[in-house]
Design an enzyme around this catalytic site. Structure first.
Site, PDB file in Angstrom:
ATOM      1  N   ASP A  95     -11.378   3.678  15.628  1.00  0.00           N
ATOM      2  CA  ASP A  95     -11.474   3.540  14.171  1.00  0.00           C
ATOM      3  C   ASP A  95     -11.654   2.075  13.793  1.00  0.00           C
ATOM      4  O   ASP A  95     -10.993   1.570  12.879  1.00  0.00           O
ATOM      5  CB  ASP A  95     -10.233   4.124  13.498  1.00  0.00           C
ATOM      6  CG  ASP A  95     -10.451   4.371  12.006  1.00  0.00           C
ATOM      7  OD1 ASP A  95     -11.628   4.418  11.580  1.00  0.00           O
ATOM      8  OD2 ASP A  95      -9.465   4.517  11.267  1.00  0.00           O
ATOM      9  N   GLY A 108       0.828  -1.201   0.000  1.00  0.00           N
ATOM     10  CA  GLY A 108       0.000   0.000   0.000  1.00  0.00           C
ATOM     11  C   GLY A 108       0.859   1.244   0.000  1.00  0.00           C
ATOM     12  O   GLY A 108       2.045   1.211   0.337  1.00  0.00           O
ATOM     13  N   GLY A 139       4.516   7.762   2.692  1.00  0.00           N
ATOM     14  CA  GLY A 139       5.414   6.690   2.290  1.00  0.00           C
ATOM     15  C   GLY A 139       4.652   5.491   1.776  1.00  0.00           C
ATOM     16  O   GLY A 139       3.598   5.633   1.160  1.00  0.00           O
TER      17      GLY A 139
END
Length: 628
Positions: free
Chosen positions: A175, A60, A65
């Site tokens: 989350d 990913g 980054g």
């Protein structure tokens, strides 16, 4: 530059260099389970990642980054996340990155992604994490559309076990969603992405409105302060609905409709009711004081059906009894009494366990929709400081409405640090007594739901969304009070050097004496040894995409060895105690891991399948009454 390692604070009295205590010092409150303590120690060696790891494909990419799959010399596969310091323009995002590293390295649970090593040099931070080879739960459910009740219970138990462990150590995730729940090679749950997590404290409120729209609680979408655990409980209700029914409980196509549905708790009635409907309704209660806690979920009958022990408990050894002995029946009676107590207290009958017919009305069923995490917060203080701060101090120093400014987004291209000083706000709000003639503190008119959501990787931290992601515009919480003194503006040249931001006494590694005085996040130079201003970091364009493979050296922040994880043991199920056996499941995709076809296998036995459930239940209650 010297390298640093994290080591346990045990043995002789630590030296002066080891007195910088990060947030994990304040995490350990419950005797079971324990989290890992950390302290900072200096070593004199550097590491070349190119010689330590064989880098494979990219998993990913994010704003700061990328995440690469890599193989160690021992053959173990890991996920390596690299963060470029020159891309970090917001101190709040840097705080979230450091918080994620310290919290994840402190947690030690079989269903939470582990951090193996952390490296840092003048330009990058490299995090070596556990690799989950089977992707996230979103893709798994999308491929199968709907899971069996047995498989849904298996996944949900592991999720509840991990979140319950976090809450025991006063960590709230904030989350929880399908994209942040990964699967390892054995099909076990691994919760990732603690970028929005924080410590919570009973009696104080958090004021960070973050999360993903379809998983956000009514407090989040309406901008109301919250304690913390109730937000995770709501997200668990959404996850359980998806696991059982294979669809989203709310309509995410229109944010106005979504806010109204969440605020009223008006989730879609499933076309095919399940035994878990009662628990879903309990978790999706609009009133947070009536919402199920993780203790309630861990002891609920549906979560523990087919298991001899509740979530988080170890199986007690049997003392020479067989499944039909009084000891086994007493254990079953105690389990039934504990798990059915909420229903008995509410005046429910045994028949309420049975499935009900689906209500009329044809409404379209929403499909799964990937969610992008939203982050809207007033900058939060040191998590360790929040544990030691006095309630009176929190009440006395509150910024006024006229003194608040919207925080800078992490996706803005220009950051003017010299024009605006970084303002530090308290992470928590103490309850404010309101007199009858005094107006209540005003709350924001708008919540966090304003624009469409974007895909986000489970490995990448929430403060680092995908390149196409967009930060949502949100209102802030305004609390009446005296304005707080602002910090002097920072010099623009201080942002050029981002060295050692994870090592020295920063926000998360302050001593108890330092916590007595109010602290600020400070510039990046304040977190590192002073360097000459003439030596500027390389421009972003001079750093290649494959710079992580270069021969530059890294300082290692070695984490302590993780405690050995107990093996996942089979347990005697209720099916075995009652002499019932379930047929092996058939059909592709119905099971995620290798289920053992033996008497100790897991069970998906449903209460509605037992013809004499009332008699069994009454017999168990009689045994229970005799024992008491």
């Amino acid at each position: 530059m010297e390298s640093l390692v994290f080591a346990r604070r045990s043995g002789p009295t630590p030296s002066a260099a080891e007195l910088a205590r990060p947030l994990a010092e304040g995490l350990i409150k419950s005797p079971k389970p324990l989290m890992k303590k950390q302290a900072v120690k200096r070593h004199h060696h550097k590491h070349n990642l190119r010689h330590r790891y064989e880098f494979l494909e990219t998993l990913g990419k994010g704003t700061y980054g990328k995440v690469k799959k890599a193989r160690e010399s021992s053959g173990r596969l890991v996920a390596i996340k690299s963060i470029r310091k020159d891309k970090i323009k917001d101190e709040q995002d840097l705080m979230h990155i450091r918080r994620e590293i310290e919290i994840m390295s402190s947690l030690n649970h079989p269903h939470i992604i582990a951090i193996h090593e952390v490296f840092e040099n003048s330009s990058k931070i490299v995090i070596v994490m556990e690799y989950a080879s089977r992707g996230d739960l979103y893709d798994y459910i999308s491929e199968r559309q709907q899971l069996s009740e047995r498989e849904a219970r298996h996944f949900f138990r592991q999720i509840v076990s991990a979140v319950h462990y976090c809450h025991q150590n006063r960590v709230v995730h904030r989350d929880l969603k399908l994209e942040n729940i990964l699967l390892d090679a054995n099909g076990n749950i691994k919760i990732a992405d603690f970028g929005l997590s924080n410590l919570y404290h009973q009696g104080k409120f958090l004021q960070t409105f973050c999360g993903s729209p379809l998983y956000a609680s009514p407090e989040i979408v309406n901008g109301k302060p919250y304690t913390g655990p109730e937000v995770d409980s709501w997200s668990l209700g959404v996850l359980l609905y998806i696991l059982v029914h294979g669809t989203m409980p709310f309509d995410g196509h229109d944010h106005k409709i979504l806010v109204k549905q969440i605020s009223n708790g008006a989730y879609r009635e499933p076309p095919k009711p399940s035994d878990a409907c009662g628990l879903i309704r309990w978790l999706l209660m609009v009133n947070p004081t009536r919402r199920a806690t993780l203790e309630d979920v861990a002891s609920h009958w549906w979560v523990n059906w087919g298991y001899a022990t509740r979530v988080g408990e170890q199986e007690a050894p049997h003392e020479g009894g067989h499944p039909g002995s009084d000891s086994a029946r007493a254990s079953m009676a105690d389990w039934l009494r504990r798990s059915s107590r909420p229903l008995l207290e509410n005046g429910a009958k045994v028949c309420s366990f049975f499935k009900q017919h689906a209500p009329g009305g044809g409404s379209t069923t929403p499909g799964l929709e990937r969610q992008h995490s939203l982050k809207k917060s007033r900058k939060e203080n040191d998590m360790a400081q929040s544990l030691h701060s006095d309630t009176a101090d929190d009440t006395a120093h509150r910024p006024g409405k006229s003194n608040l400014k919207l925080p800078k987004g992490i996706l803005k291209k220009k950051v003017s640090a010299s024009a605006e000083g970084a303002q530090e706000d308290p992470p928590e709000l103490s309850p404010i007594p309101v007199s009858p003639g005094q107006a209540a503190p005003p709350l924001p008119k708008k919540g966090i739901l304003k624009k469409p959501r974007q895909r986000e990787s489970g490995y990448y931290s929430s403060p680092e969304p995908s390149e196409s992601g967009e930060l949502l515009d949100v209102g802030d919480v305004f609390v009446s009070g005296d304005p707080k003194e602002q910090k002097p503006p920072q010099a623009s040249g201080l942002l050029l050097h981002r060295k050692g931001i994870l090592k020295l006494n920063g926000k998360f590694s302050q001593t108890a004496l330092e916590l007595a005085a109010p602290t600020t996040f400070g510039s990046l130079d304040e977190l590192a040894p002073p360097r000459p201003l003439a030596r500027a970091s390389r421009p972003s364009g001079a750093v290649s995409e494959d710079s992580i493979l270069s021969s530059e050296s890294f300082d290692q922040l070695d984490l302590p060895e993780r405690l050995p994880e107990p093996p996942l043991r089979g347990c005697v199920s209720v099916d075995n105690l009652t002499g019932l056996e379930e047929p092996p499941s058939e059909g592709p995709g119905s099971c995620l891991r290798r289920w053992r076809q033996d008497p100790l296998g897991d069970s998906c036995f449903s209460l509605t399948d037992c013809q004499e459930v009332t008699a069994t239940y009454r017999q168990a209650l009689r045994v229970c009454s005799k024992l008491t």
